[in-house]
Write a protein that holds these residues in place. Structure first.
Motif, PDB file in Angstrom:
ATOM      1  N   SER A   1       2.096  10.613   3.286  1.00 14.52           N
ATOM      2  CA  SER A   1       1.078   9.680   2.807  1.00 14.52           C
ATOM      3  C   SER A   1       1.118   8.475   3.755  1.00 14.52           C
ATOM      4  O   SER A   1       1.602   8.596   4.883  1.00 14.52           O
TER       5      SER A   1
ATOM      6  N   ALA B   1       2.865   5.596   4.035  1.00 13.77           N
ATOM      7  CA  ALA B   1       4.121   5.085   4.591  1.00 13.77           C
ATOM      8  C   ALA B   1       4.696   6.069   5.601  1.00 13.77           C
ATOM      9  O   ALA B   1       5.195   5.674   6.656  1.00 13.77           O
TER      10      ALA B   1
ATOM     11  N   GLU C   1       5.669  17.359   4.195  1.00 15.87           N
ATOM     12  CA  GLU C   1       4.847  16.982   3.035  1.00 15.87           C
ATOM     13  C   GLU C   1       4.802  18.153   2.058  1.00 15.87           C
ATOM     14  O   GLU C   1       4.522  19.280   2.442  1.00 15.87           O
TER      15      GLU C   1
ATOM     16  N   ARG D   1      -5.354  15.060  -3.890  1.00 10.89           N
ATOM     17  CA  ARG D   1      -4.274  16.054  -3.842  1.00 10.89           C
ATOM     18  C   ARG D   1      -3.203  15.661  -4.857  1.00 10.89           C
ATOM     19  O   ARG D   1      -3.061  14.475  -5.198  1.00 10.89           O
TER      20      ARG D   1
ATOM     21  N   HIS E   1      -8.700   1.825  -3.395  1.00 11.22           N
ATOM     22  CA  HIS E   1      -7.607   1.353  -2.538  1.00 11.22           C
ATOM     23  C   HIS E   1      -8.184   0.405  -1.501  1.00 11.22           C
ATOM     24  O   HIS E   1      -9.042   0.800  -0.724  1.00 11.22           O
ATOM     25  N   VAL E   2      -7.727  -0.822  -1.490  1.00 13.74           N
ATOM     26  CA  VAL E   2      -8.159  -1.751  -0.438  1.00 13.74           C
ATOM     27  C   VAL E   2      -6.954  -2.197   0.369  1.00 13.74           C
ATOM     28  O   VAL E   2      -5.848  -2.278  -0.149  1.00 13.74           O
TER      29      VAL E   2
ATOM     30  N   ARG F   1      -9.743   6.473  -0.882  1.00 16.74           N
ATOM     31  CA  ARG F   1      -8.410   6.754  -0.354  1.00 16.74           C
ATOM     32  C   ARG F   1      -8.363   8.081   0.413  1.00 16.74           C
ATOM     33  O   ARG F   1      -7.767   8.154   1.489  1.00 16.74           O
TER      34      ARG F   1
ATOM     35  N   VAL G   1      10.881  18.708   0.421  1.00 16.22           N
ATOM     36  CA  VAL G   1      12.264  18.408   0.820  1.00 16.22           C
ATOM     37  C   VAL G   1      13.116  18.458  -0.446  1.00 16.22           C
ATOM     38  O   VAL G   1      12.778  17.832  -1.452  1.00 16.22           O
TER      39      VAL G   1
ATOM     40  N   ASP H   1       6.489   2.946  -0.897  1.00 12.05           N
ATOM     41  CA  ASP H   1       6.745   2.897  -2.341  1.00 12.05           C
ATOM     42  C   ASP H   1       8.143   3.404  -2.685  1.00 12.05           C
ATOM     43  O   ASP H   1       8.687   3.053  -3.734  1.00 12.05           O
TER      44      ASP H   1
ATOM     45  N   ILE I   1      -0.127  -0.412   0.620  1.00  6.64           N
ATOM     46  CA  ILE I   1      -0.404   0.154   1.945  1.00  6.64           C
ATOM     47  C   ILE I   1      -0.114  -0.896   3.024  1.00  6.64           C
ATOM     48  O   ILE I   1       0.414  -0.586   4.088  1.00  6.64           O
TER      49      ILE I   1
HETATM   50  C1  LIG Z   1      -3.835   3.187  -9.212  1.00  4.88           C
HETATM   51  C2  LIG Z   1      -3.332   2.750  -7.873  1.00  4.88           C
HETATM   52  C3  LIG Z   1      -4.144   1.972  -7.062  1.00  4.88           C
HETATM   53  C4  LIG Z   1      -3.643   1.503  -5.854  1.00  4.88           C
HETATM   54  N1  LIG Z   1      -4.426   0.668  -5.113  1.00  4.88           N
HETATM   55  C5  LIG Z   1      -3.931   0.159  -3.967  1.00  4.88           C
HETATM   56  C6  LIG Z   1      -4.700  -0.722  -3.177  1.00  4.88           C
HETATM   57  O1  LIG Z   1      -5.823  -1.098  -3.530  1.00  4.88           O
HETATM   58  N2  LIG Z   1      -4.165  -1.184  -2.028  1.00  4.88           N
HETATM   59  C7  LIG Z   1      -2.909  -0.824  -1.622  1.00  4.88           C
HETATM   60  O2  LIG Z   1      -2.463  -1.281  -0.559  1.00  4.88           O
HETATM   61  N3  LIG Z   1      -2.165   0.013  -2.329  1.00  4.88           N
HETATM   62  C8  LIG Z   1      -2.628   0.513  -3.489  1.00  4.88           C
HETATM   63  N4  LIG Z   1      -1.862   1.372  -4.220  1.00  4.88           N
HETATM   64  C9  LIG Z   1      -0.516   1.726  -3.723  1.00  4.88           C
HETATM   65  C10 LIG Z   1      -0.616   2.834  -2.700  1.00  4.88           C
HETATM   66  O3  LIG Z   1      -1.146   3.989  -3.299  1.00  4.88           O
HETATM   67  C11 LIG Z   1       0.761   3.116  -2.092  1.00  4.88           C
HETATM   68  O4  LIG Z   1       1.461   1.942  -1.863  1.00  4.88           O
HETATM   69  C12 LIG Z   1       0.573   3.859  -0.777  1.00  4.88           C
HETATM   70  O5  LIG Z   1       0.081   5.137  -1.019  1.00  4.88           O
HETATM   71  C13 LIG Z   1       1.841   3.989   0.052  1.00  4.88           C
HETATM   72  O6  LIG Z   1       2.693   4.795  -0.621  1.00  4.88           O
HETATM   73  P1  LIG Z   1       3.720   5.793   0.051  1.00  4.88           P
HETATM   74  O7  LIG Z   1       3.204   6.472   1.251  1.00  4.88           O
HETATM   75  O8  LIG Z   1       4.999   5.056   0.134  1.00  4.88           O
HETATM   76  O9  LIG Z   1       3.854   6.835  -1.159  1.00  4.88           O
HETATM   77  P2  LIG Z   1       2.777   7.821  -1.759  1.00  4.88           P
HETATM   78  O10 LIG Z   1       1.414   7.442  -1.403  1.00  4.88           O
HETATM   79  O11 LIG Z   1       3.117   7.973  -3.193  1.00  4.88           O
HETATM   80  O12 LIG Z   1       3.109   9.178  -1.008  1.00  4.88           O
HETATM   81  C14 LIG Z   1       4.323   9.856  -1.106  1.00  4.88           C
HETATM   82  C15 LIG Z   1       4.126  11.176  -0.359  1.00  4.88           C
HETATM   83  O13 LIG Z   1       5.360  11.876  -0.323  1.00  4.88           O
HETATM   84  C16 LIG Z   1       5.146  13.220  -0.716  1.00  4.88           C
HETATM   85  N5  LIG Z   1       6.413  13.694  -1.288  1.00  4.88           N
HETATM   86  C17 LIG Z   1       7.039  13.226  -2.410  1.00  4.88           C
HETATM   87  N6  LIG Z   1       8.196  13.883  -2.591  1.00  4.88           N
HETATM   88  C18 LIG Z   1       8.314  14.770  -1.564  1.00  4.88           C
HETATM   89  C19 LIG Z   1       9.299  15.730  -1.203  1.00  4.88           C
HETATM   90  N7  LIG Z   1      10.416  15.903  -1.938  1.00  4.88           N
HETATM   91  N8  LIG Z   1       9.093  16.481  -0.098  1.00  4.88           N
HETATM   92  C20 LIG Z   1       7.966  16.312   0.677  1.00  4.88           C
HETATM   93  N9  LIG Z   1       7.003  15.424   0.369  1.00  4.88           N
HETATM   94  C21 LIG Z   1       7.179  14.643  -0.734  1.00  4.88           C
HETATM   95  C22 LIG Z   1       4.006  13.141  -1.725  1.00  4.88           C
HETATM   96  O14 LIG Z   1       3.349  14.365  -1.896  1.00  4.88           O
HETATM   97  C23 LIG Z   1       3.115  12.089  -1.053  1.00  4.88           C
HETATM   98  O15 LIG Z   1       2.271  12.654  -0.095  1.00  4.88           O
HETATM   99  C24 LIG Z   1      -2.329   1.855  -5.422  1.00  4.88           C
HETATM  100  C25 LIG Z   1      -1.534   2.666  -6.229  1.00  4.88           C
HETATM  101  C26 LIG Z   1      -2.011   3.086  -7.446  1.00  4.88           C
HETATM  102  C27 LIG Z   1      -1.095   3.890  -8.326  1.00  4.88           C
END
Ligand SMILES: Cc1cc2nc3c(=O)[nH]c(=O)nc-3n(C[C@H](O)[C@H](O)[C@H](O)COP(=O)(O)OP(=O)(O)OC[C@H]3O[C@@H](n4cnc5c(N)ncnc54)[C@H](O)[C@@H]3O)c2cc1C
Length: 453
Positions: free
Chosen positions: A17, A19, A38, A49, A59-60, A116, A141, A312, A325
């Motif tokens: 995702s 990060a 992933e 997904r 998402h902004v 998003r 993983v 996150d 984000i």
């Molecule tokens: C309702 C809502 C609205 C939001 N709006 C905003 C916004 O307006 N602006 C903003 O900046 N942020 C927003 N966010 C936050 C944003 O979605 C996250 O901060 C952003 O997606 C970054 O997250 P990430 O990549 O750390 O984790 P995630 O986006 O949660 O992705 C984690 C990834 O890891 C994968 N994964 C998990 N476990 C495993 C494993 N064991 N093996 C392989 N893959 C795995 C998942 O499938 C996923 O693809 C919002 C969140 C929510 C819940």
């Protein structure tokens, strides 16, 4: 079991995702090979997904995040706009905060409004094209283990294969299992801080004719006296995402009639008016996992070389502040700069601390606000109370047309400046003056619609 031999120059990233993709972009060119693993199958078409259940919600990017994204993937903003993303100056939003309407038309910061799935698709395609990057999808993983000699880490996948790496980056989001794996490795318990205001989101997509709505978007902010709010933002393809938010037992429902009724019951009809001007599509999508959750990896007594945690998985925020984000992108810029300068093993601990520092201000903003809501367990600290009281005063000035107050708040909100800017002497003087002589007229409510031709 197939073990893929790696070198200390192999990086394995958990999660594709934002990060994970940003971290991969940060590593590209600095290391020989980056494998992003992933669990979801990633479609070639943008779409929701299961691994990101928040995918249907708006998402902004904060302005700071847009700058960081451009640093990591130059030209991506223009590409998104060419695909229909809408650039909005936040001064053109109709924004109702606790103290009243913001100064409509006062130019502040540009953000991009886009769904998003499209944002993720564009970022993923760009990252995939960078040198040395491989995205391995459809496989989870299931474990991360240290082993004695370089390259130091073994990452076990659900298909039975094992990847060796010199650096593992956990970007697996809120569901990260790293705390359990580190405990199994004898590294102890990771402390966790949590503040959950129990915010619920409900979002539906609408087609809205061009020019049917005058403001560039609408925000009705949550506050202790406003436990429900809403958001309406245009996205690509002539659509708007219309969102209702509420806390605790005032969270919005999923059924269509209940959703519309909820919008009509908000403090102001501006969001309901966007829905009325358009044609709804599909279902109402709920999301309720919104608590602020911070893992204090930086406090672990021992930090193993070659391990980093971002996004996150490190610190998740209440999404109403739109920070997640942006924080992930800023952490990736820190990672990129550190790799370019030649990271030594000790650097990883220092880097992890720097990632924690990147999250510290947004964490303070989000939890400081959320602790004011009765739906949160816990209390504000004395410092949070004092800062909150002053922020309320600056908000009051802003709602009465003080441009300096509006811009100071916007700079902090967009992570473009430290909160110190809210203590500018001119704001202190304005506060005293308006308490004495009165604050003058409140900002008017922004215009609703374009006048009929
Ligand atoms: C309702 C809502 C609205 C939001 N709006 C905003 C916004 O307006 N602006 C903003 O900046 N942020 C927003 N966010 C936050 C944003 O979605 C996250 O901060 C952003 O997606 C970054 O997250 P990430 O990549 O750390 O984790 P995630 O986006 O949660 O992705 C984690 C990834 O890891 C994968 N994964 C998990 N476990 C495993 C494993 N064991 N093996 C392989 N893959 C795995 C998942 O499938 C996923 O693809 C919002 C969140 C929510 C819940």
């Amino acid at each position: 079991m197939i073990t893929e031999t790696g070198t200390s120059e192999t990086v394995v990233i958990l999660g594709a995702s934002f990060a994970g993709l940003f971290a991969a972009a940060a590593c590209a060119g600095a290391v020989r090979r980056v494998i992003v693993v992933e669990r979801d199958r990633l479609s070639v078409q943008p779409g929701p997904r299961p691994g990101v259940p928040q995918g249907n919600q708006p998402h902004v990017f904060l302005h700071r995040g847009m700058l960081a994204l451009e640093e990591l993937l130059p030209g991506v903003g223009a590409e998104l706009e060419s695909l229909g993303a809408i650039a909005i100056d936040t001064g053109d939003l109709a924004w109702l905060a606790e103290a009243g309407w913001s100064d409509y038309g006062l130019k502040a910061f540009t953000v991009l409004s886009v769904t998003r799935p499209l944002l993720e698709d564009v970022v993923r395609r760009r990252v995939r094209d960078l040198p040395g990057i491989e995205i391995r999808d459809g496989v989870r993983v299931v474990g991360v283990h240290r082993h004695g000699e370089a390259p130091m880490w073994k990452v076990s996948l659900a298909d039975g294969s094992v990847l060796e790496a010199g650096l593992v980056v956990d970007a697996s989001g809120r569901s990260s299992r790293l705390p359990i794996w580190l405990k199994d490795e004898g590294l102890g318990d990771v402390q966790i801080s949590e503040v959950d205001a129990h915010v619920g989101y409900a979002t539906r997509t609408y087609s809205v004719p061009p020019d049917a709505v005058r403001p560039a978007g609408v925000v009705l902010q949550l506050a202790p006296a406003m436990l429900t709010g809403g958001l309406a933002l245009p996205v690509e393809g002539g659509r708007w995402l219309v969102t209702a938010v509420g806390v605790g037992d005032q969270r919005p429902p999923r059924d269509h009639a209940g959703f519309e009724q909820f919008l009509e019951g908000l403090t102001d009809p501006a969001v309901a008016e966007v829905a009325e001007a358009g044609e709804p599509h599909g279902d109402v999508h709920l999301h309720r996992q919104t608590g602020n959750r911070r893992h204090h990896y930086e406090r672990l007594r021992r930090w193993p070389p070659g391990l980093l945690v971002v996004g996150d998985a490190l610190c998740a925020f209440n999404p109403v502040y739109g920070q997640g984000i942006t924080v992930a992108a800023c952490q990736a810029v820190v990672l990129r700069d550190s790799l370019r300068s030649g990271a030594s093993p000790m650097v990883f601990r220092r880097l992890q601390r720097r990632f924690a520092r990147v999250a510290a201000l947004p964490w303070a903003i989000a939890t400081g606000q959320d602790l004011r809501l009765l739906s949160s367990e816990g209390r504000q600290s004395a410092a949070q109370m004092l800062f909150g009281a002053w922020a309320g005063e600056v908000g009051r000035l802003a709602a009465h047309g003080d441009a300096r107050a509006t811009l100071a708040m916007a700079r902090v909100y967009h992570l473009m400046a430290s909160p110190v800017v809210m203590f500018h002497p001119a704001l202190l003087l304005a506060s005293i003056r308006t308490r004495w002589r009165g604050a003058g007229p409140a900002n008017p409510r922004p215009p609703r619609r374009h006048a009929p031709a």
